[in-house]
Design a protein around this motif. Structure first.
Motif, PDB file in Angstrom:
ATOM      1  N   TYR A   1       0.649  -1.201  -0.321  1.00  0.00           N
ATOM      2  CA  TYR A   1       0.306   0.269   0.256  1.00  0.00           C
ATOM      3  C   TYR A   1       0.922   1.419   0.323  1.00  0.00           C
ATOM      4  O   TYR A   1       1.300   1.321   0.837  1.00  0.00           O
TER       5      TYR A   1
ATOM      6  N   PRO B   1      -2.672   4.765  -9.058  1.00  0.00           N
ATOM      7  CA  PRO B   1      -4.206   4.273  -8.812  1.00  0.00           C
ATOM      8  C   PRO B   1      -4.864   4.976 -10.220  1.00  0.00           C
ATOM      9  O   PRO B   1      -6.043   4.426 -10.488  1.00  0.00           O
ATOM     10  N   GLU B   2      -5.531   6.138  -9.772  1.00  0.00           N
ATOM     11  CA  GLU B   2      -5.521   7.193 -10.753  1.00  0.00           C
ATOM     12  C   GLU B   2      -6.244   6.547 -12.363  1.00  0.00           C
ATOM     13  O   GLU B   2      -7.183   7.029 -12.997  1.00  0.00           O
TER      14      GLU B   2
ATOM     15  N   ALA C   1      -7.069   3.346 -12.493  1.00  0.00           N
ATOM     16  CA  ALA C   1      -7.404   2.116 -12.231  1.00  0.00           C
ATOM     17  C   ALA C   1      -8.716   2.119 -13.289  1.00  0.00           C
ATOM     18  O   ALA C   1      -9.244   3.063 -13.084  1.00  0.00           O
ATOM     19  N   THR C   2      -9.259   1.030 -13.845  1.00  0.00           N
ATOM     20  CA  THR C   2     -10.569   1.098 -13.707  1.00  0.00           C
ATOM     21  C   THR C   2     -11.523  -0.503 -13.060  1.00  0.00           C
ATOM     22  O   THR C   2     -11.178  -1.171 -12.296  1.00  0.00           O
ATOM     23  N   THR C   3     -12.764   0.801 -12.337  1.00  0.00           N
ATOM     24  CA  THR C   3     -13.257  -0.380 -10.956  1.00  0.00           C
ATOM     25  C   THR C   3     -14.001  -0.779 -11.400  1.00  0.00           C
ATOM     26  O   THR C   3     -15.113  -0.585 -12.704  1.00  0.00           O
TER      27      THR C   3
ATOM     28  N   GLY D   1     -10.868   4.830 -11.605  1.00  0.00           N
ATOM     29  CA  GLY D   1      -9.868   5.074 -10.149  1.00  0.00           C
ATOM     30  C   GLY D   1     -10.063   4.128  -9.627  1.00  0.00           C
ATOM     31  O   GLY D   1     -10.813   3.154  -9.954  1.00  0.00           O
ATOM     32  N   PRO D   2      -9.408   4.076  -8.678  1.00  0.00           N
ATOM     33  CA  PRO D   2      -9.316   2.650  -7.557  1.00  0.00           C
ATOM     34  C   PRO D   2     -11.177   2.709  -6.265  1.00  0.00           C
ATOM     35  O   PRO D   2     -11.333   3.581  -6.907  1.00  0.00           O
ATOM     36  N   PHE D   3     -10.670   0.946  -6.526  1.00  0.00           N
ATOM     37  CA  PHE D   3     -11.759   0.692  -5.739  1.00  0.00           C
ATOM     38  C   PHE D   3     -12.170   1.851  -3.725  1.00  0.00           C
ATOM     39  O   PHE D   3     -12.796   2.363  -3.750  1.00  0.00           O
TER      40      PHE D   3
ATOM     41  N   MET E   1      -6.777   7.332  -2.423  1.00  0.00           N
ATOM     42  CA  MET E   1      -5.904   6.561  -3.018  1.00  0.00           C
ATOM     43  C   MET E   1      -4.310   6.643  -1.966  1.00  0.00           C
ATOM     44  O   MET E   1      -4.025   5.594  -1.857  1.00  0.00           O
TER      45      MET E   1
ATOM     46  N   ALA F   1      -4.951   3.149  -1.395  1.00  0.00           N
ATOM     47  CA  ALA F   1      -4.805   1.949  -3.104  1.00  0.00           C
ATOM     48  C   ALA F   1      -3.574   1.796  -2.863  1.00  0.00           C
ATOM     49  O   ALA F   1      -2.366   0.741  -2.349  1.00  0.00           O
TER      50      ALA F   1
END
Length: 117
Positions: free
Chosen positions: A10, A51-52, A54-56, A69-71, A74, A77
């Motif tokens: 993390y 993380p920015e 990302a696709t959740t 973005g992350p689940f 930030m 993440a």
């Protein structure tokens, strides 16, 4: 008997704090990650993007929903992952303590690998 541990890195504030380091210390952080990747029993994970970027994905009522973005936030993440094969948890803790993110505002979560199927 050796156990496989999944090591989740993390980032927390680590990226910002590492970017503010003098160049020589930044090179040491990179070298520290390389050393971990070469530790016996370590299977490095693939490098992860930010993380920015990302696709959740979630599925609700049979519909696939995507979010940019992350689940998690930030700060929480995941910034990386690797697998360690070690004889006991203490050995995994020793390797986790060597991860630069752990000393620059992040953390390493250790999970024993389990087979559910």
């Amino acid at each position: 008997v050796a156990m496989k541990y999944v090591m989740l890195i993390y980032q927390g504030d680590a990226l910002e704090r590492q970017a503010a380091l003098p160049e020589e210390e930044q090179k040491q952080v990179y070298a520290d990650y390389q050393d971990i990747n070469q530790t016996p029993g370590v299977t490095p994970g693939l490098p992860m993007g930010l993380p920015e970027n990302a696709t959740t994905v979630r599925v609700e009522g049979g519909k696939t929903l995507t979010t940019d973005g992350p689940f998690v936030g930030m700060k929480e993440a995941v910034g990386g992952v690797f697998v360690l094969e070690a004889d006991h948890l203490d050995a995994a803790i020793e390797v986790a303590a060597r991860v630069p993110a752990a000393r620059y505002g992040g953390a390493v979560e250790i999970r024993p690998s389990e087979t559910y199927w």
